[in-house]
Design an enzyme around this catalytic site. Structure first.
Site, PDB file in Angstrom:
ATOM      1  CE  LYS A  98      38.229  40.983  48.131  1.00 17.99           C
ATOM      2  NZ  LYS A  98      36.760  41.144  47.966  1.00 17.99           N
ATOM      3  NE  ARG A 156      37.442  34.543  47.479  1.00 15.46           N
ATOM      4  CZ  ARG A 156      37.745  35.614  46.743  1.00 15.46           C
ATOM      5  NH1 ARG A 156      38.989  35.910  46.488  1.00 15.46           N
ATOM      6  NH2 ARG A 156      36.794  36.365  46.275  1.00 15.46           N
ATOM      7  NE  ARG A 197      33.312  44.360  39.962  1.00 18.25           N
ATOM      8  CZ  ARG A 197      33.773  43.519  40.879  1.00 18.25           C
ATOM      9  NH1 ARG A 197      34.792  43.885  41.631  1.00 18.25           N
ATOM     10  NH2 ARG A 197      33.233  42.348  41.060  1.00 18.25           N
ATOM     11  NE  ARG A 199      34.938  40.170  38.446  1.00 12.37           N
ATOM     12  CZ  ARG A 199      35.425  40.189  39.694  1.00 12.37           C
ATOM     13  NH1 ARG A 199      36.280  41.132  40.039  1.00 12.37           N
ATOM     14  NH2 ARG A 199      35.062  39.290  40.575  1.00 12.37           N
ATOM     15  NE  ARG A 203      31.772  37.165  43.042  1.00 11.10           N
ATOM     16  CZ  ARG A 203      31.641  38.314  42.373  1.00 11.10           C
ATOM     17  NH1 ARG A 203      30.733  38.453  41.446  1.00 11.10           N
ATOM     18  NH2 ARG A 203      32.455  39.321  42.653  1.00 11.10           N
TER      19      ARG A 203
HETATM   20  P1  AP5 Z   1      36.140  46.372  43.880  1.00 10.07           P
HETATM   21  O1  AP5 Z   1      37.318  47.109  44.375  1.00 10.07           O
HETATM   22  O2  AP5 Z   1      36.186  45.832  42.489  1.00 10.07           O
HETATM   23  O3  AP5 Z   1      35.690  45.261  44.938  1.00 10.07           O
HETATM   24  P2  AP5 Z   1      36.396  43.886  45.361  1.00 10.07           P
HETATM   25  O4  AP5 Z   1      36.279  43.772  46.835  1.00 10.07           O
HETATM   26  O5  AP5 Z   1      37.760  43.793  44.755  1.00 10.07           O
HETATM   27  O6  AP5 Z   1      35.365  42.907  44.694  1.00 10.07           O
HETATM   28  P3  AP5 Z   1      35.559  41.586  43.839  1.00 10.07           P
HETATM   29  O7  AP5 Z   1      34.204  41.251  43.281  1.00 10.07           O
HETATM   30  O8  AP5 Z   1      36.678  41.711  42.843  1.00 10.07           O
HETATM   31  O9  AP5 Z   1      35.935  40.592  44.927  1.00 10.07           O
HETATM   32  P4  AP5 Z   1      35.785  39.097  44.857  1.00 10.07           P
HETATM   33  O10 AP5 Z   1      36.461  38.717  46.117  1.00 10.07           O
HETATM   34  O11 AP5 Z   1      34.409  38.607  44.641  1.00 10.07           O
HETATM   35  O12 AP5 Z   1      36.509  38.745  43.480  1.00 10.07           O
HETATM   36  P5  AP5 Z   1      37.970  38.258  43.086  1.00 10.07           P
HETATM   37  O13 AP5 Z   1      38.359  38.931  41.852  1.00 10.07           O
HETATM   38  O14 AP5 Z   1      38.891  38.290  44.257  1.00 10.07           O
HETATM   39  O15 AP5 Z   1      34.876  47.372  44.017  1.00 10.07           O
HETATM   40  C1  AP5 Z   1      33.588  46.992  43.594  1.00 10.07           C
HETATM   41  C2  AP5 Z   1      32.868  48.228  43.028  1.00 10.07           C
HETATM   42  O16 AP5 Z   1      32.649  49.176  44.071  1.00 10.07           O
HETATM   43  C3  AP5 Z   1      33.684  48.966  41.957  1.00 10.07           C
HETATM   44  O17 AP5 Z   1      32.785  49.361  40.952  1.00 10.07           O
HETATM   45  C4  AP5 Z   1      34.288  50.171  42.679  1.00 10.07           C
HETATM   46  O18 AP5 Z   1      34.395  51.290  41.814  1.00 10.07           O
HETATM   47  C5  AP5 Z   1      33.298  50.428  43.814  1.00 10.07           C
HETATM   48  N1  AP5 Z   1      33.978  50.785  45.070  1.00 10.07           N
HETATM   49  C6  AP5 Z   1      35.088  50.196  45.564  1.00 10.07           C
HETATM   50  N2  AP5 Z   1      35.431  50.738  46.738  1.00 10.07           N
HETATM   51  C7  AP5 Z   1      34.519  51.698  47.010  1.00 10.07           C
HETATM   52  C8  AP5 Z   1      34.339  52.600  48.095  1.00 10.07           C
HETATM   53  N3  AP5 Z   1      35.176  52.624  49.139  1.00 10.07           N
HETATM   54  N4  AP5 Z   1      33.282  53.447  48.052  1.00 10.07           N
HETATM   55  C9  AP5 Z   1      32.428  53.422  46.990  1.00 10.07           C
HETATM   56  N5  AP5 Z   1      32.557  52.590  45.947  1.00 10.07           N
HETATM   57  C10 AP5 Z   1      33.578  51.723  45.942  1.00 10.07           C
HETATM   58  O19 AP5 Z   1      37.696  36.707  42.799  1.00 10.07           O
HETATM   59  C11 AP5 Z   1      36.888  36.307  41.717  1.00 10.07           C
HETATM   60  C12 AP5 Z   1      36.680  34.798  41.765  1.00 10.07           C
HETATM   61  O20 AP5 Z   1      37.966  34.124  41.645  1.00 10.07           O
HETATM   62  C13 AP5 Z   1      36.089  34.251  43.077  1.00 10.07           C
HETATM   63  O21 AP5 Z   1      34.689  34.324  43.110  1.00 10.07           O
HETATM   64  C14 AP5 Z   1      36.620  32.807  43.063  1.00 10.07           C
HETATM   65  O22 AP5 Z   1      35.857  32.031  42.184  1.00 10.07           O
HETATM   66  C15 AP5 Z   1      38.008  32.963  42.454  1.00 10.07           C
HETATM   67  N6  AP5 Z   1      39.023  33.140  43.516  1.00 10.07           N
HETATM   68  C16 AP5 Z   1      39.750  34.271  43.758  1.00 10.07           C
HETATM   69  N7  AP5 Z   1      40.561  34.102  44.823  1.00 10.07           N
HETATM   70  C17 AP5 Z   1      40.327  32.835  45.270  1.00 10.07           C
HETATM   71  C18 AP5 Z   1      40.840  32.085  46.368  1.00 10.07           C
HETATM   72  N8  AP5 Z   1      41.743  32.610  47.222  1.00 10.07           N
HETATM   73  N9  AP5 Z   1      40.380  30.823  46.544  1.00 10.07           N
HETATM   74  C19 AP5 Z   1      39.484  30.287  45.704  1.00 10.07           C
HETATM   75  N10 AP5 Z   1      38.942  30.945  44.642  1.00 10.07           N
HETATM   76  C20 AP5 Z   1      39.365  32.213  44.433  1.00 10.07           C
END
Ligand code: AP5
Length: 215
Positions: free
Chosen positions: A15, A89, A128, A161, A172
């Site tokens: 994402k 979410r 990552r 991270r 998660r």
């Molecule tokens: P990346 O693009 O970083 O993946 P992502 O889907 O953004 O993964 P996240 O881990 O950031 O998502 P998340 O939902 O767990 O975390 P968030 O920050 O939102 O890609 C991952 C890796 O793969 C990278 O190394 C990239 O290079 C590679 N890659 C990407 N795309 C690729 C492709 N197409 N092909 C090959 N390789 C690829 O949230 C973190 C925390 O915040 C949550 O756990 C929660 O505690 C809190 N939080 C956030 N939002 C909320 C909410 N709405 N409600 C409650 N708590 C929340």
């Protein structure tokens, strides 16, 4: 062009990577994860609260998360389009978003869901690396920086991270299955859901999604 967009997918589905590419279409990227990490780095009260949940892989409470998104979406720069990454979410968050998007007359045009199998999610999360300064995502094999350990964009150091460890990832993924995956049906029923295979690689995925959004 479709302008008000939700990006969905499991942790590691891509994402954040896709969102940062789509900024080139003039959309404002709103990532709740990035907002929380910024608050944690700044040591604010929000950051302290968020960290107590994020470090173990748990979700930050709905009222807090809805509050920061409401404030962000009401800003003027969102009027030409926004890309919500990591929100909603939970069902209460999706319902709150329905209400607030009506209030500000910015209805959701499409929900893009990135499909990715669990084995690949684990491989992506464990490999990552992110820039400590600007948050740009890299991967030890899929997306290497030009100079090892250094961000191509701002020259900041690349780190892992804190929540990218085996135990937090398990939690998660559980939250994703229990709380977030049911939202796919919620948006399918509204005719807003569009699925994309994220295994095609990040550049092909970006091209496919851009073409779709411009239709
Ligand atoms: P990346 O693009 O970083 O993946 P992502 O889907 O953004 O993964 P996240 O881990 O950031 O998502 P998340 O939902 O767990 O975390 P968030 O920050 O939102 O890609 C991952 C890796 O793969 C990278 O190394 C990239 O290079 C590679 N890659 C990407 N795309 C690729 C492709 N197409 N092909 C090959 N390789 C690829 O949230 C973190 C925390 O915040 C949550 O756990 C929660 O505690 C809190 N939080 C956030 N939002 C909320 C909410 N709405 N409600 C409650 N708590 C929340």
């Amino acid at each position: 062009m479709k302008k008000n967009i939700i990006l969905m997918g499991a942790p590691g589905a891509g994402k954040g990577t896709l969102a940062k590419q789509l900024i080139s279409l003039g959309l404002i990227h709103i990532s709740t994860g990035d907002m929380f990490r910024e608050a944690i780095n700044e040591g604010t009260e929000l950051g302290k609260l968020a960290n107590s949940y994020i470090k173990d892989g748990n979700l930050v409470p709905d009222d807090v998360t809805i509050g920061i998104v409401r404030e962000r979406l009401s800003k003027d720069d969102c009027k030409n389009g926004f890309l919500l990454d990591g929100f909603p979410r939970t069902l209460p968050q999706a319902e709150a978003l329905e209400k607030m998007s009506k209030e500000i007359s910015r209805p959701i045009d499409v929900v893009i869901n990135l499909d990715c199998d669990e084995e690949e999610l684990v491989r992506r999360i464990s490999g990552r690396r992110v820039c400590k300064n600007c948050g740009a995502p890299y991967h030890i094999t899929n997306k290497k920086p030009l100079v090892e350990g250094i961000c191509d964009i701002c020259g900041g150091p690349l780190i892992q991270r804190k929540d990218d460890n085996e135990e937090s990832l398990k939690v998660r993924l559980q939250h994703y299955v229990q709380d977030t995956k049911p939202l796919l049906d919620f948006y399918q029923d509204k005719g807003l859901l569009q699925n994309f295979d994220s295994l095609v690689g990040m550049n092909v995925l970006f091209d496919e999604v851009s073409v779709f959004l411009k239709k």
